[in-house]
Structures are given as structure tokens and as C-alpha cells.
Design an enzyme around this catalytic site. Structure first.
Site, PDB file in Angstrom:
ATOM      1  N   HIS A 156      -3.231 -18.869  -1.203  1.00  0.00           N
ATOM      2  CA  HIS A 156      -2.816 -20.082  -1.893  1.00  0.00           C
ATOM      3  C   HIS A 156      -3.748 -20.347  -3.067  1.00  0.00           C
ATOM      4  CE1 HIS A 156      -5.482 -21.201   1.463  1.00  0.00           C
ATOM      5  NE2 HIS A 156      -5.881 -22.246   0.751  1.00  0.00           N
ATOM      6  N   VAL A 157      -3.166 -20.875  -4.122  1.00  0.00           N
ATOM      7  CA  VAL A 157      -3.900 -21.192  -5.342  1.00  0.00           C
ATOM      8  C   VAL A 157      -3.942 -22.708  -5.499  1.00  0.00           C
ATOM      9  CG1 VAL A 157      -3.923 -21.003  -7.862  1.00  0.00           C
ATOM     10  CG2 VAL A 157      -3.298 -19.018  -6.458  1.00  0.00           C
TER      11      VAL A 157
END
Length: 448
Positions: free
Chosen positions: A411-412
Site C-alpha cells: 500500500h502507498v
């Protein structure tokens, strides 16, 4: 000129890891560097009062933690004469959910009575007794089973003395503690006594005493002022000894050796390359103390274990469940390949997470570059939407792998930046779902 998604991915891969590398050090408790959300019903506060000790009024303050549940409590005893107040440490302890109490001994800093080492020892014991009084336990929400006594320099000696006098004290923190008896060995004749008096004179200005009286007490009561003896007496309970390498660290090591010789089973030692006041290690000092306090209150430390870099994909991780619609998230954007939604514990309002819906990569090392390009293209759009919707002058991209990672699905983070406001990499409080949905609606409206 706009960059392509592939170019953005290459740029991210080139710079993200070194720029965001985590130090190989224990986690810094959130309370050291970030304020908690306000408890409107039971906010934190401060009580100022006086303790009546042997007919003298002793000034005291108690920083009370938020919430109406019983709080662990730390009594802090200051040094000689007490110029370094260590209030920053007490505030960090309070932010961690603890009450924190501080007294000024008799004859010091406006408290009535005469200052002496013997009186200071009795004052520390009286403060512990005050914390254990049923009326004060009820009034200030004190957990009597989790009372810790801490002190700096001379206060480290006084903390050990107070703990030795009352077995109900759960543990002791000694910060670059002064073994008062150690000074007696240097007082062998009139000349060395005069030198000791003059060396002590500048520090007695805020004290109701004379340096001559204190030097006489050190010589007369050497056995009572031996910190190594006290360290052995409190070795049956958890003890934290912190030493400053440019001050008392060699003496702290001797105190620790005495505790070990007495069979200490819960002794923690830490040493820092700093001076006696920890002038350039205040954050490190606070973090060390709070990490140790976590043995009495596990909520102090960042939650959750470190995610291993290499392992099988967990189909039940929260983001996999969100993709399947089994867990509610506040969506900002979604297409066939990518999902963007609000972080439930935002670093700043508007903090968004961007994930791949099709890849089962746990981290950056596992994701196919084509899938990463799609994620980064959406992260770019989210960043622009945050700027437009929230009137920002910037935003930040963060992506953790292993250390610092809380969910094993790549995840960013797209995090708003506020001009002039520093970034705190710490565990954050959960946001109100209503606030998350309102923020998601603003960002969704600005997506293009």
C-alpha cells in the site's frame, strides 16, 4: 510536462527506499512526538497543591492523564538543586496515558522547611504514601498497583530510596543517578572538605541550607547515602538505569553491577553519549523511559508486530477483505485494478491509502512493475486531488516494507503536508468515521 505512470514508478523505485529507510532502532512511542486526541469528557489537566510533611508545606504538581479509568502513575524526584526540571519527560509520560507527579523537597524552590538529604529521602517516601492514599487514588484515578518512582541525578538516589522503603512501588527509574556517598571518599582533611563546600556552594542558592551542612551530612551519613546498597535492595522489582557517557555513566555501571550481584532479574541499562542533563538526547531519553514503562502499560508502544519481508500472502489481511467488500472503507477512487481509500488513523486529515486490487504482492519486492505503475498513477491523481480539495501546498508519498508496515498487502500512503508543520512518523489516533467520510467526499469530488 506530465510524467508517464512508468516514469513515475521508476522515479519512486529509485528514491523511495533510501529516503524513507527506517533506522534499526526500537520504535519511538507516539507520546514522545505527537499529541493525543482530546478526550472531551475527561480531558487531561494539572493539579497544583502542597503536601504537609512534618509540619512543612511541600509544593507539588500532578499532571493528570485523560480518561476516567485508573491510570498508572509516575512520581518524579528532581536533582540537586533541581535546575533541570525534566518537565518535558513528565509531559511525555502524561501523553502516554500516565499521571505524572513532581515535588520540590522541603527547603527547595519555595517549599517550607530545611533542605537535607535525610529530609529529601523522607519527602520522597511521603509522596509515595500520598499517591497510595485511598482518597487521592479515587480523586485522581490512580492505579495503586502501577506506581513508579523516577528521578534524575540526586533524584535517582531519592527514587531508589523511596522504592526501597515501600514494596508497593512497582518499579524504579534512575537517570544518571548520583551516588551521594561516593563524594565522602574525597573528603579526607580540612582542605578537601573546604574544596567540597565551595564546589557545592553555587548549587545551594535555591535551597534552605548551607553547603557546610550538606558536606557534614555526607561525611556523617555515608552508609545511608550509598546508592549501590540501595540498588541492591530494589533489585527484586523492575529497574531502569540510564547513564550519560559524559557524566555519571561509569558510576551507573557500578550501580547496575551491584543490582546484578544481588540477583536482579528485571534490570534494564541504557547509556547515551550526552551530558548530565541529556542536553542533546532529550527525545532519546523520553523514548527510553516510555519504552520501559510499556512493561506496565503495553499501549505505549506502536501496535502490531513487524511484518516479515518474505512470507505467504494472507487472504484474510484487512486490505484483502476490503477488496472483497468484507470490511468497510471510505473510498476515494476505484477501478478494475486499483482502490484508494482513507487511512483509518490519518497522519493528517486527508491521508489516503492506494492499493492494487489484482496483485497479491505483500510489499515492493514482490509486485509486478505493471501493477505498481497502475498504483502509482492513481497515487498521482490522489495527490493532485488532495492539493485541490484541501488547499495544500504539498503532499508526501510513503511506502513501508517490513519494518514500519502494518498490513501485509502493498500500500502507498498519500499524505497531505501542511507548510511549516513537521512530519511525525508515529502511530496515530483513529479518526471519527464521519470525519473520514466527509474528507473522502471532498477528495472524490476533486479526482480527475
Amino acid at each position: 510536462m506530465k510524467r508517464t505512470a512508468a516514469a513515475l514508478t521508476a522515479l519512486f523505485l529509485a528514491f523511495a527506499s533510501p529516503a524513507l529507510a527506517e533506522l534499526a532502532a526500537p520504535p519511538t512511542p507516539r507520546a514522545v512526538i505527537a499529541d493525543p486526541a482530546r478526550d472531551k469528557a475527561h480531558p487531561p489537566g494539572m493539579a497544583a497543591f502542597q503536601l504537609d510533611i512534618a509540619g512543612s508545606k511541600v509544593n507539588a504538581i500532578l499532571y493528570t492523564a485523560a480518561g476516567d479509568q485508573p491510570h498508572p502513575t509516575m512520581l518524579f524526584l528532581h536533582g540537586f538543586p533541581g535546575n533541570e526540571t525534566n518537565i518535558d519527560l513528565l509531559q511525555a509520560v502524561r501523553r502516554a496515558g500516565w499521571n505524572a507527579m513532581r515535588i520540590n523537597y522541603r527547603g527547595s524552590w519555595g517549599s517550607q522547611g530545611k533542605f537535607s538529604f535525610a529530609n529529601a529521602r523522607a519527602d520522597g517516601e511521603a509522596a509515595v504514601a500520598w499517591l497510595l492514599d485511598p482518597a487521592n487514588i479515587a480523586k485522581y484515578h490512580i492505579d495503586p498497583k502501577r506506581i513508579i518512582v523516577a528521578g534524575h541525578s540526586m533524584g535517582g538516589f531519592m527514587a531508589a530510596s523511596a522504592a526501597a522503603a515501600d514494596p508497593r512501588v512497582a518499579g524504579t527509574v534512575m537517570i544518571d543517578a548520583w551516588n551521594i556517598a561516593g563524594d565522602a571518599a574525597r573528603i579526607t582533611d580540612d582542605q578537601s572538605r573546604k574544596a567540597a563546600v565551595e564546589n557545592m556552594r553555587p548549587d545551594t542558592a535555591p535551597l534552605a541550607t548551607t553547603p557546610e551542612a550538606l558536606v557534614d551530612e555526607i561525611v556523617r551519613d555515608t552508609a545511608k547515602l550509598n546508592l549501590e546498597t540501595l540498588a541492591a535492595k530494589i533489585s527484586d522489582r523492575p529497574v531502569l538505569m540510564i547513564g550519560a557517557e559524559y557524566a555519571n555513566a561509569p558510576k551507573v555501571r557500578k550501580q547496575a553491577a551491584a543490582a546484578k550481584a544481588a540477583g536482579a532479574k528485571a534490570l534494564t541499562e541504557a547509556y547515551y553519549p550526552t551530558d548530565h542533563s541529556f542536553s542533546d538526547s532529550r527525545i532519546a531519553l523520553e523514548a527510553e523511559v516510555l519504552r520501559w514503562l510499556a512493561r506496565f502499560d503495553p499501549t505505549i508502544l506502536p501496535a502490531g508486530p513487524t511484518i516479515p519481508l518474505h512470507a505467504a500472502y494472507d487472504e484474510q489481511n484487512p486490505f484483502a477483505r476490503a477488496i472483497r467488500g468484507e470490511m468497510q472503507v471510505f473510498k476515494v477512487y476505484e477501478d478494475a485494478d486499483v482502490l484508494a481509500f482513507m487511512d483509518y488513523a490519518p497522519m493528517e486529515p486527508g491521508h489516503v491509502l492506494v492499493i492494487s486490487k489484482t496483485s497479491k504482492a505483500r510489499n515492493l519486492l514482490e509486485i509486478d512493475p505493471k501493477d505498481l505503475a497502475k498504483v502509482m498513477a492513481v497515487a498521482q491523481k490522489v495527490g493532485q486531488a488532495e492539493v485541490d480539495a484541501l488547499g495544500l501546498s504539498g503532499f508526501m508519498i510513503v511506502q513501508n516494507n517490513g519494518v514500519g508496515q502494518s498490513v501485509p498487502h502493498l500500500h502507498v500512503h498519500v499524505i497531505p503536508r501542511i507548510a511549516g508543520k513537521p512530519v511525525y512518523m508515529a502511530e496515530n489516533a483513529k479518526a471519527d468515521p464521519k470525519d473520514l467520510e466527509a474528507m473522502a467526499a471532498k477528495i472524490r469530488a476533486a479526482m480527475r
